[in-house]
Design a protein around this motif. Structure first.
Motif, short mmCIF file in Angstrom:
data_model
loop_
_atom_site.label_atom_id
_atom_site.label_comp_id
_atom_site.label_asym_id
_atom_site.label_seq_id
_atom_site.Cartn_x
_atom_site.Cartn_y
_atom_site.Cartn_z
N GLY A 276 0.44 -1.02 -41.83
CA GLY A 276 1.46 -0.42 -41.00
C GLY A 276 1.45 -1.03 -39.61
O GLY A 276 0.56 -1.79 -39.24
N PRO A 277 2.43 -0.70 -38.82
CA PRO A 277 2.51 -1.28 -37.47
C PRO A 277 1.35 -0.83 -36.60
O PRO A 277 0.77 0.24 -36.80
N THR A 278 1.00 -1.66 -35.63
CA THR A 278 0.00 -1.31 -34.63
C THR A 278 0.69 -0.53 -33.52
O THR A 278 1.68 -0.99 -32.96
N GLU A 279 0.17 0.63 -33.23
CA GLU A 279 0.78 1.49 -32.22
C GLU A 279 -0.06 1.50 -30.96
O GLU A 279 -1.29 1.43 -31.00
N PHE A 280 0.61 1.61 -29.83
CA PHE A 280 -0.08 1.68 -28.55
C PHE A 280 0.77 2.46 -27.55
O PHE A 280 1.99 2.60 -27.73
N GLU A 281 0.12 2.96 -26.52
CA GLU A 281 0.80 3.70 -25.46
C GLU A 281 0.53 3.05 -24.11
O GLU A 281 -0.55 2.51 -23.89
N ILE A 282 1.50 3.10 -23.24
CA ILE A 282 1.36 2.62 -21.87
C ILE A 282 1.95 3.67 -20.94
O ILE A 282 2.80 4.47 -21.34
N ALA A 283 1.49 3.68 -19.70
CA ALA A 283 1.94 4.70 -18.75
C ALA A 283 1.99 4.13 -17.35
O ALA A 283 1.40 3.08 -17.05
N ALA A 284 2.72 4.82 -16.48
CA ALA A 284 2.83 4.41 -15.07
C ALA A 284 3.26 5.61 -14.25
O ALA A 284 3.78 6.59 -14.78
N GLN A 285 3.04 5.52 -12.94
CA GLN A 285 3.54 6.52 -12.01
C GLN A 285 3.87 5.83 -10.69
O GLN A 285 3.49 4.68 -10.46
N ASP A 286 4.60 6.53 -9.83
CA ASP A 286 5.01 5.96 -8.54
C ASP A 286 3.80 5.50 -7.74
O ASP A 286 2.76 6.17 -7.72
#
Length: 503
Positions: A276-286
């Motif tokens: 299956g696909p490789t999943e990942f998360e990314i995040a950011a803030q001001d």
């Protein structure tokens, strides 16, 4: 799958016996591979071999170890992995693409073509020569075998195998992970952008906190592909009690895996199923909090007090309903000012101040950082004299304290209309007193503040129109009196005589 040498022709019987003897020791989680879809002989070793898929449960798997016997024995599912027999990420992503895109099929021509392409990706040389073909052309090697296994499908399998290999070569190893970046417009902190930097093949969903996407009005966006930027809106309502606020963003993405689902059978074939696909998360803030911006407004009520001062009662509010605060909780300070003008009569209200008028007084206002919006009172010094007075208030971004400036809309300027009724008052002329009582003489102390000079001595002077000096006036006055007396006596005697005659 290669043609076995004569010395190995009795191997199937041996393997079968071994399988029977050890079958009771097989782990419950393991199970044998079943014949899938393809052409040839479903047996560990045969003259034509097996060219297609092996089925493990509901999954079609494909050989990744050319030369080993078909996996008819007990097969173990090792799950998804990117560490298989030293295969490179490029090999793994290409294999995964083929077994996922074309390999899960009941079409034998398609399954056989996937099988040949996968083996060629893993080990091209062994794939070419395992069955006795001596050349270096893959289509000819396929035809060399398929003329025995399924001659009528040989040409189609050759064509599809070449097509699948060409597609697989175009599949690049995806970049796992990425970056989100939030920016704030310098002129308007309620606006900005969210930039996504992920692999071109990645797709996923974005979610915003304290902001929405400008084009949809939603805080969530699905179907995001590759690197892209979106304008966002971060309304002041996201602030807590007017304090600066922070926008946050999260992204959940997936890319094609440079991995396979790995199956193995002791002493027999290893195979690849779809990962299956490789999943990942990314995040950011001001990078820094966004200041709450507002548009302060003023309502006024003026009067002139007993000391002839122009007094203004000023109510100042925020048009947006939110008065911004600093991080420490103090309200943003607003500075406002007003010029006071004098006219002889009540002027007409207008949006412009008449060009011929100049200010005669000035008013200043600075809001309390502990209060913010509210009612403030300010006054001028004593007005210069009678007349009609009107004040015009203004609030300018350029006139604010450095800490307050970021909270004002760019180039913000607000001003009152000229001569509004609430801002126009008359200072009447005070007539002089009718009391004729002589004024008391100045006290000795008054001379210390305003000395009064003595009157100059009277000098002799000629009287107008007479030509007589002032020194001769007493003699002239006595003679005049004597003459008047003689005249009166004469007049009286005459009246008596007349009376005698009439009688």
């Amino acid at each position: 799958m290669h043609r076995p040498p004569p010395s190995l022709r009795r191997l199937p019987a041996v393997l079968t016996l071994v399988a029977i003897l050890v079958g009771v020791a097989v782990a419950p989680a393991a199970h044998g591979a079943d014949r899938g879809t393809g052409f040839g002989t479903w047996a560990p070793l045969s003259r034509t071999g097996w060219h297609g898929s092996m089925r493990v449960g509901d999954v079609h798997t494909y050989c990744i170890h050319p030369g080993l016997p078909v996996a008819t024995g007990t097969t173990t599912d090792h799950g998804v992995t990117s560490d298989v027999n030293g295969l490179s990420p490029q090999q793994l992503v290409s294999i995964n693409y083929l077994v996922s895109t074309y390999g899960q099929t009941d079409d034998p021509v398609q399954a056989a073509s996937v099988g040949w392409a996968v083996k060629a990706i893993v080990d091209r040389d062994t794939t070419l020569h395992s069955w006795g073909y001596g050349g270096n052309d893959l289509p000819q090697a396929i035809d060399y075998i398929m003329r025995r296994a399924s001659p009528e499908n040989s040409s189609a399998i050759q064509q599809r195998t070449v097509q699948y290999l060409a597609e697989a070569e175009q599949i690049s190893v995806p970049r796992v992970g990425g970056q989100l970046t939030l920016t704030t417009d310098e002129d308007d902190p309620t606006r900005g952008t969210l930039t996504v930097d992920v692999d071109d093949t990645a797709s996923g969903t974005l979610r915003l906190e304290n902001a929405i996407f400008a084009d949809t009005g939603s805080s969530e966006r699905s179907g995001v592909h590759g690197s892209v930027s979106y304008p966002i809106v971060a309304p002041p309502s996201a602030s807590e009690d007017g304090r600066p606020y922070v926008v946050r963003a999260r992204g959940a993405f997936s890319v094609r895996s440079a991995a396979i689902r790995y199956y193995s059978t002791p002493g027999q074939q290893e195979s690849a199923g779809p990962a299956g696909p490789t999943e990942f998360e990314i995040a950011a803030q001001d990078a820094s909090p966004r200041p709450v911006r507002f548009s302060p407004r003023i309502e006024t009520a003026a009067r002139i007090d007993a000391r002839a001062r122009f007094v203004d009662r000023v109510t100042i509010t925020a048009a947006e309903g939110v008065w911004p605060r600093h991080d420490n909780g103090e309200f943003v300070v607003v500075s406002a000012s007003a010029d006071v003008y004098r006219t002889n009569a009540f002027p007409a209200e207008s949006s412009e101040i008449p060009a011929n008028l100049t200010p005669v007084a000035h008013l200043e206002l600075r809001t309390d950082p502990a209060t913010g919006a509210g009612v403030y009172e300010t006054s001028t010094t004593t007005l210069p004299g009678p007349g009609v007075y009107t004040a015009v208030w203004r609030i300018e971004r350029s006139s604010q304290e450095a800490q307050s400036v970021p909270h004002f809309v760019s180039r913000y300027f607000w001003t009152e209309r000229f001569a509004t009724p609430a801002q126009t008052e008359q200072l009447a002329f005070t007539p002089p007193s009718t009391d004729r009582t002589p004024a008391p003489s100045a006290s000795p102390t008054a001379s210390a503040f305003a000395p009064v000079p003595s009157p100059p001595p009277m000098a002799p002077a000629a009287l107008a129109f007479t030509g007589i000096s002032a020194g001769s006036l007493p003699g002239i006055g006595g003679a005049s009196i004597l003459a008047i007396g003689v005249g009166l006596v004469a007049l009286r005697v005459a009246r008596r005589r007349t009376g005698v005659l009439r009688a």
